[in-house]
Design a protein around this motif. Structure first.
Motif, mmCIF file in Angstrom:
data_model
loop_
_atom_site.group_PDB
_atom_site.id
_atom_site.type_symbol
_atom_site.label_atom_id
_atom_site.label_comp_id
_atom_site.label_asym_id
_atom_site.label_seq_id
_atom_site.Cartn_x
_atom_site.Cartn_y
_atom_site.Cartn_z
ATOM 1 N N PHE A 119 0.854 -1.195 0.000
ATOM 2 C CA PHE A 119 0.000 0.000 0.000
ATOM 3 C C PHE A 119 0.883 1.235 0.000
ATOM 4 N N LEU A 120 0.656 2.089 -1.012
ATOM 5 C CA LEU A 120 1.430 3.306 -1.189
ATOM 6 C C LEU A 120 0.527 4.520 -0.977
ATOM 7 N N GLY A 121 0.882 5.375 -0.039
ATOM 8 C CA GLY A 121 0.100 6.588 0.202
ATOM 9 C C GLY A 121 -0.806 6.447 1.400
ATOM 10 N N LEU A 122 -0.380 6.969 2.542
ATOM 11 C CA LEU A 122 -1.146 6.847 3.775
ATOM 12 C C LEU A 122 -1.609 8.211 4.272
ATOM 13 N N HIS A 137 2.669 -4.355 3.236
ATOM 14 C CA HIS A 137 3.968 -3.699 3.057
ATOM 15 C C HIS A 137 3.638 -2.258 2.665
ATOM 16 N N VAL A 138 4.089 -1.293 3.452
ATOM 17 C CA VAL A 138 3.620 0.072 3.277
ATOM 18 C C VAL A 138 4.776 1.030 3.013
ATOM 19 N N TYR A 139 4.414 2.106 2.289
ATOM 20 C CA TYR A 139 5.368 3.209 2.098
ATOM 21 C C TYR A 139 4.610 4.533 2.057
ATOM 22 N N ASP A 140 5.162 5.502 2.759
ATOM 23 C CA ASP A 140 4.714 6.886 2.691
ATOM 24 C C ASP A 140 5.899 7.726 3.159
ATOM 25 N N PRO A 141 6.151 8.869 2.523
ATOM 26 C CA PRO A 141 7.276 9.694 2.973
ATOM 27 C C PRO A 141 7.080 10.282 4.370
ATOM 28 N N ASN A 142 5.854 10.260 4.870
ATOM 29 C CA ASN A 142 5.546 10.795 6.195
ATOM 30 C C ASN A 142 5.661 9.673 7.232
ATOM 31 N N GLU A 143 6.724 9.699 8.039
ATOM 32 C CA GLU A 143 6.945 8.641 9.017
ATOM 33 C C GLU A 143 5.849 8.590 10.075
ATOM 34 N N VAL A 144 5.260 9.734 10.375
ATOM 35 C CA VAL A 144 4.171 9.761 11.358
ATOM 36 C C VAL A 144 2.984 8.950 10.855
ATOM 37 N N ASP A 194 7.419 -1.739 7.048
ATOM 38 C CA ASP A 194 7.746 -0.392 6.565
ATOM 39 C C ASP A 194 8.852 -0.518 5.518
ATOM 40 N N GLU A 195 8.481 -0.318 4.252
ATOM 41 C CA GLU A 195 9.457 -0.433 3.173
ATOM 42 C C GLU A 195 10.084 0.924 2.875
ATOM 43 N N ALA A 196 11.256 0.904 2.257
ATOM 44 C CA ALA A 196 12.042 2.122 2.069
ATOM 45 C C ALA A 196 11.611 2.953 0.871
ATOM 46 N N SER A 197 10.820 2.374 -0.044
ATOM 47 C CA SER A 197 10.468 3.075 -1.278
ATOM 48 C C SER A 197 9.321 2.347 -1.962
ATOM 49 N N PRO A 198 8.659 2.988 -2.940
ATOM 50 C CA PRO A 198 7.660 2.271 -3.737
ATOM 51 C C PRO A 198 8.246 1.044 -4.425
ATOM 52 N N PRO A 204 1.520 4.013 12.926
ATOM 53 C CA PRO A 204 0.460 3.132 13.441
ATOM 54 C C PRO A 204 0.384 1.792 12.715
ATOM 55 N N PHE A 205 0.700 1.782 11.446
ATOM 56 C CA PHE A 205 0.641 0.534 10.682
ATOM 57 C C PHE A 205 1.776 -0.408 11.076
#
Length: 296
Positions: A5-8, A27-34, A46-50, A38-39
């Motif tokens: 999932f990309l974009g939280l 497996h998630v990615y968003d540039p916003n660590e906040v 938490d993956e490093a990139s798309p 929760p996920f």
């Protein structure tokens, strides 16, 4: 099965919550660590990139803010080693969706065009309307996941882009409903009518629509302006809808005027505000507010 999932953001996080709550391994990615935190606490990776998400998950969902971001992210995902189905949930218009689908096709990845309607609150409640278009085998694979996200899943065609068009038809009507309802309610308030009673009358009469039945009672009469979507997002969708009409030589006299009002609202500094705040522009012109009166 591993799902990416990309974009939280507001909408993406709410959808991803539904998937995670159903037991899906994310497996998630968003540039916003906040937004990620929760996920990860609940077990997501938490993956490093798309690209990293696409290397780990066979199905990757994307819920992103605009076409430019969507296309940039899709370029990375297309290089992934595991992804086989890419589910584009962003509302970006059929031309951008077509470019993404072409790029993915070249890499052996199937794209499902899959925008949703109902806002973050609907996503968390599992009541979204999900609109999907794409090859039937991919729809069959992803359908159980979509049923976790939404109450109504409409499969509108085999060609990516058809779901974008359906979503934009809906949002053009939504934008017009809000604009006309707000304008008329301001008129009534200026004439001394009780705003809450006006809404009650309208909602058992022929003028009722989604604005009077839902948005006005929850977010305008209360003065909360917190329905859950930004004015800028609505303007984006109106502009995309008008572009679809222009590409098909369909005149849009009414929606051209609707677009002007939404654009003016953004120009007045309301772009980041909730889209129900559009009524403040009309209220300012008329010198009146459409709010529930305190009990007498």
């Amino acid at each position: 099965m591993h799902v990416g999932f990309l974009g939280l953001g507001q909408m993406g996080a709410a959808i991803a919550e539904r998937l995670q709550a159903s037991g899906t391994r994310l497996h998630v990615y968003d540039p916003n660590e906040v937004a990620l935190a929760p996920f990860v606490v609940r077990g997501a990776v938490d993956e490093a990139s798309p690209r990293a998400v696409a290397d780990a998950a066979e199905i990757v969902f994307a819920c992103l803010p605009d076409a430019a971001v969507s296309e940039r992210v899709a370029e990375e995902v297309a290089q992934g080693g595991a992804v086989r189905i890419y589910v584009e949930m962003s509302t970006i218009g059929s031309p951008a969706l077509g470019r993404i689908a072409g790029r993915m096709h070249d890499r052996g990845i199937t794209v499902l065009d899959c925008p949703v309607s109902g806002g973050p609150k609907g996503a968390r409640a599992g009541t979204l309307t999900v609109i999907v278009a794409g090859p039937p085998p991919a729809r069959d694979t992803v359908r159980p996941l979509l049923q976790q996200i939404g109450r109504s899943v409409f499969e509108v065609g085999d060609q990516p882009g058809q779901a974008q068009l359906m979503k934009l038809v809906n949002n053009l009507i939504n934008a017009a409903n809000m604009a006309t309802a707000f304008e008329a309610l301001v008129l009534g308030a200026k004439g001394g009518l009780d705003p809450a009673q006006m809404v009650d009358v309208i909602n058992v009469s022929t003028g009722r629509n989604s604005a009077t039945q839902d948005k006005v009672p929850k977010s305008v009469l209360t003065g909360s302006f917190d329905y859950g979507a930004s004015l800028a997002t609505m303007l984006k969708d109106v502009v995309l809808g008008l572009a679809e009409a222009e590409a098909r030589d369909v005149p849009m006299w009414v929606h051209g005027s609707v677009e002007q009002l939404w654009r003016f609202g953004a120009q007045q500094g309301l772009g980041r505000a909730d889209f129900t705040a559009l009524i403040k522009v009309l209220e300012g012109w008329a010198g009146v507010e459409v709010r529930a009166r305190p009990p007498s």
